[in-house]
Write an enzyme that holds these catalytic residues in place. Structure first.
Site, short mmCIF file in Angstrom:
data_model
loop_
_atom_site.label_atom_id
_atom_site.label_comp_id
_atom_site.label_asym_id
_atom_site.label_seq_id
_atom_site.Cartn_x
_atom_site.Cartn_y
_atom_site.Cartn_z
N GLU A 1 -133.69 130.09 54.96
CA GLU A 1 -132.99 129.42 56.10
C GLU A 1 -131.79 129.15 57.65
OE1 GLU A 1 -131.27 127.75 52.82
OE2 GLU A 1 -132.99 126.54 52.16
N TRP B 1 -136.67 122.92 57.12
CA TRP B 1 -137.84 122.70 56.70
C TRP B 1 -138.41 121.81 56.93
CZ3 TRP B 1 -136.19 117.93 54.75
CH2 TRP B 1 -135.20 117.35 54.72
N MET C 1 -132.58 129.63 60.35
CA MET C 1 -132.51 128.53 61.36
C MET C 1 -131.29 126.77 61.05
SD MET C 1 -134.11 129.27 63.91
CE MET C 1 -134.67 128.30 64.98
N HIS C 2 -131.17 127.24 59.79
CA HIS C 2 -130.95 126.18 58.96
C HIS C 2 -129.33 125.75 59.81
CE1 HIS C 2 -128.98 122.59 56.82
NE2 HIS C 2 -130.09 122.90 55.97
N ARG D 1 -138.00 130.65 45.23
CA ARG D 1 -137.05 130.50 44.61
C ARG D 1 -137.19 129.26 43.30
NH1 ARG D 1 -132.68 126.31 47.67
NH2 ARG D 1 -134.82 125.34 48.89
N GLU E 1 -124.75 117.80 49.40
CA GLU E 1 -125.82 118.91 50.25
C GLU E 1 -125.21 117.85 51.33
OE1 GLU E 1 -128.94 120.90 49.90
OE2 GLU E 1 -128.16 122.05 48.29
N ASN F 1 -130.56 124.13 40.92
CA ASN F 1 -130.04 123.21 41.95
C ASN F 1 -131.34 122.85 41.92
OD1 ASN F 1 -128.98 123.48 44.64
ND2 ASN F 1 -130.78 123.66 45.04
N GLU F 2 -131.21 121.09 42.14
CA GLU F 2 -132.23 120.58 42.75
C GLU F 2 -133.78 120.62 41.80
OE1 GLU F 2 -132.94 120.74 46.70
OE2 GLU F 2 -132.01 118.78 47.20
C1 GAL Z 1 -132.12 121.45 49.79
C2 GAL Z 1 -131.25 122.77 48.95
C3 GAL Z 1 -130.73 123.74 49.53
C4 GAL Z 1 -131.23 124.13 50.83
C5 GAL Z 1 -130.81 122.87 51.69
C6 GAL Z 1 -131.44 123.57 52.94
O1 GAL Z 1 -132.65 121.22 49.53
O2 GAL Z 1 -130.44 122.27 47.76
O3 GAL Z 1 -130.24 125.47 48.63
O4 GAL Z 1 -132.11 124.67 50.94
O5 GAL Z 1 -131.79 122.05 51.02
O6 GAL Z 1 -131.78 122.49 53.79
#
Ligand code: GAL
Length: 656
Positions: free
Chosen positions: A360, A320, A362-363, A103, A312, A141-142
């Protein structure tokens, strides 16, 4: 005070949508953010739009009583667009294309991408402006995530040349400002200007700083483009989610175009990625460091001096960080209360359900991969009941402010001069020492109105212009007390030396403010701690020392280093206030002693706290938060591990 969640209906079968919405309501959530990565599903082929699934999902969420924050999907340009217009790609510092397959693979300066952005944002805004479930917008986003502010491609270079021309008007002015006479770097015209990458050794820091400013402006202009389009169709508030360490653009400037500041809080992931020492990372691996999180809350409150949202919030493990420990039980609830205690209006969790595929997987989410509630859901349920009985509280203005500035960060980090230098870390050390003394701190921009504050701390005010020097002097003359940290007053806004032997209005204004000149500077090796003496006691400093010559100030402390002596701390009094220049980067012991002395001199209440215990005041009510696995004493009674105590009577009705 409301709760929310980030949700990706496009990841799941439609059969689950209604049940998901009902369960969200049952958990006490009011807000759902959707859509921010969905371009590929909204427009699978050029100009073949399929908004039907998003319509259906928004209908379902709205019918369940939820409010939607709709994200524009520009963080993820789809494959057909990238293949058709490959010039949209970002280029990294090494000159490599940052291609498709994750992304944020676009450049803010690509005319093709600006056009496509206008098109998709307008289509989305027109289509959803009057949807009954729509409560707010999120742009993209971010910005800056994955190092995506500075791009080094063809379009970026042309845009940078235009930016330079608009700023300097004539090439001679640019050459002068950048001191291009050095190493034959003069340009004869704006179209010759290069980007500051792929040079043999480091590029000129004045060139780099302007490129950083330009890149920040490019992201901000890109965001403004989106805001203007949305506002043509919709009167709902517009937000963007910023984040710690995505600091290559000026968040204060971005904030001007937004209605709501939101940020993404990942206390454990952020701690792992922070420059905090390893023992602290281990100590706080399951709770996050309290000040790391609240520093960002206070900074983001300060962007507009008004309540912010956490868009978030980490609900369990992230995927990560180098290591990804499970948060301690209770932390999701405690982080949520901590955010409200620092002025958040909404806390929204990332994400509803853990992704079963892709990067993601593992999130964690509020729900596990299989859709069953994960343990954070229990804590959110508890919050639902707690928030119902909490009175509405708002943030008190603090007595103490800390000044934070992105340009000073860029300029000093560009030329660290000492291996351990990092502007962010110095600012954090100041904040941490004050929070450890149980003091509430507002974070403000140097040019903001400082009159409300009894005491202002300004770490590394490196880049100075006359307006700033005069602004700070006015504050001190009117009774303000300013403490200026190391590396201050060294440069002009062009990132060249201020005290260049020629008297200038800025230099005079700065010397008038501080009453000192920096005679020598010392950039120390990592782990070297030298001594200074203050009030007949020895303390330690590291990383940086400015050795002062007094012009019109008195010495408060001296260096006790084998290689030099001289003034380490100087004070200049003004009509009703004063400026203290602090030349070195003190150890925590010194900051605690010196800051506590400054607080006492201004009759600001303070007390030393354990590293894991924090006190915050909201509407004159005290919050005591325990970030450890041990029970901690507090004036409001013992606090169990990872729990809190509040002086709000109704809060405890639940326990009766
Ligand atoms: C943020 C991001 C999200 C997702 C998240 C995972 O930085 O905005 O889309 O990737 O991290 O922790």
């Amino acid at each position: 005070m409301e709760l929310g969640v980030c949700y990706y209906p496009e990841h799941w079968s439609k059969d689950t949508w209604r049940r998901d919405a009902e369960r969200m309501v049952d958990l006490g959530l009011s807000w759902v953010r959707i859509g921010e990565f969905a371009w590929g599903r909204l427009e699978p082929h050029p100009n073949q739009l399929d908004f039907s699934w998003l319509d259906e999902s928004m209908d379902i969420l709205g019918e369940a009583g939820l409010k939607v924050i709709l994200g524009t999907p520009t963080a993820t340009p789809p494959k057909w667009l990238c293949d058709r217009d490959p010039a949209i790609y970002q280029v990294d510092k090494e000159g490599r294309i940052r291609g498709f397959g994750s992304r944020r693979h676009y450049s803010y300066n690509s005319p093709d991408y600006q056009r496509e952005t206008e098109r998709i944002v307008a289509l989305l805004a027109a289509h959803y402006a009057h949807h009954p479930a729509l409560g707010a917008w999120q742009t993209d986003n971010e910005y800056g995530c994955h190092g995506t502010i500075r791009s080094y491609g063809k379009h970026d270079r042309v845009a940078f040349q235009r930016w330079c021309e608009a700023k300097y008007g004539h090439i001679d002015k640019l050459n002068e400002a950048w001191w291009n006479r050095f190493w034959s770097m003069d340009y004869q015209g704006f179209s010759e200007i290069e980007l500051p990458n792929l040079t043999v050794t480091e590029p000129n820091p004045s060139h780099s700083l302007d490129f950083y400013r330009f890149s920040s402006d490019a992201a901000i202009n890109y965001n403004r483009l989106q805001c203007e389009i949305i506002r043509r169709y919709s009167d709902k508030p517009i937000s963007h989610n910023v984040m710690l360490f995505f600091e290559d653009f000026d968040h204060f400037k971005l904030a001007k175009d937004l209605d709501i500041i939101t940020w993404d809080s990942y206390p454990l992931g952020m701690l792992e990625q922070s420059p905090l020492p390893d023992p602290l990372k281990t100590q706080f691996m399951r709770s996050g460091h309290p000040d790391l999180v609240s520093f960002m809350h206070d900074l983001y409150y300060g962007l507009k001096s008004k309540p912010f949202w956490v868009m978030e919030q980490q609900p369990g493990q992230v995927n990560w960080a180098p290591s990804n420990p499970l948060p301690a039980k209770g932390m999701v609830r405690l982080w949520t209360h901590q955010a409200f205690a620092h002025g958040a209006e909404v806390v929204s969790y990332f994400r509803w359900r853990a992704a079963t595929g892709a990067q993601e997987l593992m999130h964690a989410g509020l729900n596990k991969h299989n859709g069953q509630p994960d343990r954070a859901s229990l804590e959110v349920k508890q919050l639902k009941h707690e928030l119902k009985i909490m009175p509405k509280l708002s943030k008190n203005p603090a007595q103490v402010a800390l000044l934070f500035d992105y340009e000073n960060m860029w300029a000093t980090d560009l030329q660290p001069h000492a291996q351990g230098w990092r502007y962010w870390k110095l600012a954090f050390d100041y904040y941490h020492s004050l929070r450890k003394l149980a003091v509430d701190v507002d974070i403000r921009h140097p040019y903001d109105d400082l009159d409300p504050y009894a005491l202002v701390f300004a770490p590394a005010l490196h880049l100075i212009d006359e307006t700033l020097a005069k602004h700070l002097k006015t504050y001190c003359e009117a009774g303000g007390h300013l403490i200026i940290g190391p590396r201050s007053g060294m440069k002009t806004l062009s990132n060249t030396v201020l005290d260049n032997g020629i008297t200038s209005p800025t230099l005079s204004a700065w010397q008038n403010l501080t009453g000192i000149r920096v005679d020598l500077v010392d950039g120390l090796r990592p782990n070297v701690h030298e001594k200074l003496s203050w009030q007949a006691q020895n303390y330690h400093y590291h990383t940086w020392a400015d050795i002062f010559e007094l012009l019109d100030a008195k010495a408060l402390a001296h260096y006790r280093c084998f290689s030099y002596e001289g003034v380490a701390i100087a004070e200049k009094t003004h009509a009703r206030g004063e400026v203290i220049s602090l030349g070195c980067w003190g150890d925590e012991g010194f900051h605690q002693a010196f800051f506590s002395h400054c607080l006492a001199a201004k009759n600001i209440e303070h007390q030393a706290l354990d590293e894991a215990l924090r006190q915050t005041t909201l509407d004159n009510r005290h919050y005591w938060l325990n970030f450890s696995a041990k029970t901690m004493p507090s004036p409001l009674g013992n606090i169990p591990p990872y729990d809190l105590r509040l002086d709000i009577e109704t809060f405890y009705e639940l326990e009766d």
